[in-house]
Design an enzyme around this catalytic site. Structure first.
Site, short mmCIF file in Angstrom:
data_model
loop_
_atom_site.label_atom_id
_atom_site.label_comp_id
_atom_site.label_asym_id
_atom_site.label_seq_id
_atom_site.Cartn_x
_atom_site.Cartn_y
_atom_site.Cartn_z
NE ARG A 121 -3.84 -2.17 2.07
CZ ARG A 121 -3.75 -3.11 2.87
NH1 ARG A 121 -2.78 -3.35 3.74
NH2 ARG A 121 -4.59 -4.35 2.72
CE LYS A 143 -1.64 14.36 -14.16
NZ LYS A 143 -1.96 14.70 -15.45
CD GLU A 185 5.79 17.90 -22.41
OE1 GLU A 185 5.18 19.04 -22.04
OE2 GLU A 185 5.36 17.02 -22.83
CE LYS A 227 4.01 18.00 -13.93
NZ LYS A 227 4.34 16.90 -14.66
CD GLU A 237 -4.83 16.98 -14.97
OE1 GLU A 237 -5.25 15.70 -14.90
OE2 GLU A 237 -3.95 17.49 -15.61
N1 LIG Z 1 3.94 11.18 -14.97
C1 LIG Z 1 3.70 12.42 -15.75
O1 LIG Z 1 3.34 13.45 -15.16
C2 LIG Z 1 4.29 12.20 -17.15
C3 LIG Z 1 4.22 13.42 -17.66
C4 LIG Z 1 4.80 13.51 -19.06
C5 LIG Z 1 4.96 12.03 -19.73
N2 LIG Z 1 4.95 11.04 -19.15
C6 LIG Z 1 5.28 9.78 -19.56
O2 LIG Z 1 6.47 9.50 -19.83
C7 LIG Z 1 6.68 8.64 -20.90
C8 LIG Z 1 7.72 9.17 -21.97
O3 LIG Z 1 8.74 9.43 -21.07
P1 LIG Z 1 10.42 9.74 -21.96
O4 LIG Z 1 10.08 10.50 -23.15
O5 LIG Z 1 11.41 10.07 -21.14
O6 LIG Z 1 10.35 8.19 -22.63
P2 LIG Z 1 11.13 6.92 -22.32
O7 LIG Z 1 11.12 6.64 -20.70
O8 LIG Z 1 10.59 5.79 -23.16
O9 LIG Z 1 12.74 7.14 -22.74
C9 LIG Z 1 13.06 7.44 -24.10
C10 LIG Z 1 14.19 6.47 -24.49
O10 LIG Z 1 15.46 6.86 -24.02
C11 LIG Z 1 16.25 6.06 -23.31
N3 LIG Z 1 17.07 6.64 -22.30
C12 LIG Z 1 16.40 7.18 -21.20
N4 LIG Z 1 17.53 7.96 -20.55
C13 LIG Z 1 18.57 7.66 -21.42
C14 LIG Z 1 19.68 8.33 -21.32
N5 LIG Z 1 20.05 9.18 -20.43
N6 LIG Z 1 20.70 8.01 -22.38
C15 LIG Z 1 20.47 7.24 -23.46
N7 LIG Z 1 19.09 6.68 -23.48
C16 LIG Z 1 18.23 6.98 -22.52
C17 LIG Z 1 15.03 4.90 -22.99
O11 LIG Z 1 15.60 3.71 -22.87
C18 LIG Z 1 13.96 5.02 -24.10
O12 LIG Z 1 14.45 4.30 -25.24
C19 LIG Z 1 5.33 8.28 -21.49
O13 LIG Z 1 4.83 7.09 -21.12
C20 LIG Z 1 4.36 9.33 -20.87
O14 LIG Z 1 3.04 8.68 -20.61
C21 LIG Z 1 4.60 11.13 -17.70
ZN LIG Z 2 3.44 16.38 -22.55
#
Ligand SMILES: NC(=O)c1ccc[n+]([C@@H]2O[C@H](COP(=O)([O-])OP(=O)(O)OC[C@H]3O[C@@H](n4cnc5c(N)ncnc54)[C@H](O)[C@@H]3O)[C@@H](O)[C@H]2O)c1
Ligand SMILES: [Zn+2]
Length: 360
Positions: A121, A143, A185, A227, A237
């Site tokens: 939990r 989130k 972003e 943020k 939200e």
């Molecule tokens: N929780 C929230 O408030 C929130 C907000 C925005 C997005 N998200 C979520 O975030 C996700 C997308 O995140 P993202 O864009 O970071 O994608 P991701 O986590 O898939 O990373 C992108 C790619 O980069 C690689 N990678 C990560 N760090 C690296 C590094 N330092 N060096 C080399 N490769 C690296 C990963 O293995 C992956 O292949 C989505 O699922 C989205 O829904 C959540």
């Molecule tokens: Zn976004």
């Protein structure tokens, strides 16, 4: 190192932004006074680059860490992987004071945060975001969650971390396209909240594209501060947090209808933001000069700003927009800009206005 606080009373936490923070992970975690056993959840790419440094740092500070690595990519954000992670936590006998570290991008952060929120939990967790998007967006705000077949982020919890460590050094290995996608972003924060930040992005764009740590630390910390401020006022939200969705109404619809495998999130919301800016000119009188500055910054960053659709595709796009969470009572609600640095939410926009700015 820069420090930003997310102000959530008893659940307030620090975001630290700087170089070399990963090798200080153990020291930073020790300050939180948690148990000594912890799970480091990461993905197959990030593991290669950074797991060793993280594990060594934790062990050096007296922790007993174990690594849980999931396949890289959005597919790992699912309940089957949550269950695998939970089983690993149970088999290592993690207890209430034990903690989870999310080492990776937004996928790992959302997944590991949800695992931490649900194991026993809820046990504490620490975010170590390694993508630009994760550092300025997904690691801040609490989130967490995973996807279902029926759609993205349909299962989840609001669950705040105890600490966020943004090590600028981790961004060096990030593929260029992922890095640039994160810039979408960052530009968003300038448009919604901070005209000075926007002007700084215009001025420092070459240094940002070179990933200059000095320039980046100021910008990333400022984005986290914005943020954090918005989340602090509206954790779950209900209202003002909606401004963070600027450009996301059309952006998500493009992603959902055509984007998967083709467009990254940042690319889709770059197109969405430019469309929202054009709607803002029509509906709120955003000056043309500002529309041009915004478009120029996205283009200069290397992001796409248009997406050509035929009539049938447009129908699909509009259907996707109506399915989006931001629709209430059948109207598509938009966040629109009055000027750079100031937006309003809950704006009704008609089908024909959207069609017009998308050039359909
Ligand atoms: N929780 C929230 O408030 C929130 C907000 C925005 C997005 N998200 C979520 O975030 C996700 C997308 O995140 P993202 O864009 O970071 O994608 P991701 O986590 O898939 O990373 C992108 C790619 O980069 C690689 N990678 C990560 N760090 C690296 C590094 N330092 N060096 C080399 N490769 C690296 C990963 O293995 C992956 O292949 C989505 O699922 C989205 O829904 C959540
Ligand atoms: Zn976004």
């Amino acid at each position: 190192m820069r420090l930003v606080t997310v102000p959530l009373r008893k659940r307030s936490y620090a975001i630290k932004v700087g170089g070399g923070l990963l090798s200080r992970l153990g020291v930073e975690c020790a300050r939180l006074k948690l148990g000594h056993r912890c799970a480091v959840i990461t993905d197959s790419n990030v593991r290669r680059h950074f797991a060793q440094v993280a594990m060594k740092s934790l062990a050096g500070s007296g922790f007993d860490p174990f690594l849980v690595s999931v396949p890289a990519g959005e597919k790992s954000k699912c309940l089957a992987v949550v269950e695998k992670c939970l089983d690993r936590l149970a088999s290592h006998r993690l207890e209430r004071k034990s903690f989870v570290i999310a080492l990776g991008g937004g996928v790992v952060g959302d997944l590991a945060g949800f695992v931490a929120a649900t194991f026993l939990r809820g046990i504490p967790f620490v975010q170590v975001p390694t993508t630009l998007l994760a550092q300025v967006d997904s690691s801040v705000g609490g989130k967490t969650g995973v996807n279902l077949q029926a759609g993205k982020n349909l299962v989840g919890a609001f669950y705040q971390p105890q600490l966020v460590l943004c090590d600028l050094g981790t961004l060096k290995t990030l593929p260029k396209r992922e890095y640039v996608s994160g810039l979408a972003e960052i530009i968003k924060y300038g448009i919604i909240c901070d005209a000075k930040l926007f002007a700084q992005l215009e001025r420092d764009l070459p240094a940002i594209l070179r990933r200059d740590p000095k320039v980046l630390s100021r910008i990333i910390a400022r984005c986290c501060e914005i943020k954090a401020g918005v989340v602090g006022q509206d954790e779950t939200e209900g209202g003002r947090r909606a401004i963070l969705n600027f450009g996301h109404t059309i952006g998500h619809a493009i992603e959902n209808s055509f984007g998967y495998g083709k467009l990254l999130h940042g690319e889709a919301i770059s197109i969405g933001q430019v469309a929202a800016v054009k709607l803002s000119r029509e509906i709120l009188g955003l000056p043309s000069g500002e529309v041009e500055r915004i478009e120029k910054l996205f283009v200069g960053a290397g992001l796409p700003v248009t997406f050509k659709l035929n009539a049938a595709q447009y129908g699909k796009l509009f259907a996707a927009m109506k399915l989006d969470k931001k629709v209430s009572g059948g109207d598509v609600k938009f966040v629109l800009a009055k000027k750079i640095g100031r937006v309003v939410w809950g704006q009704n926009v008609s089908d024909s206005q959207i069609r017009h700015v998308m050039g359909c």
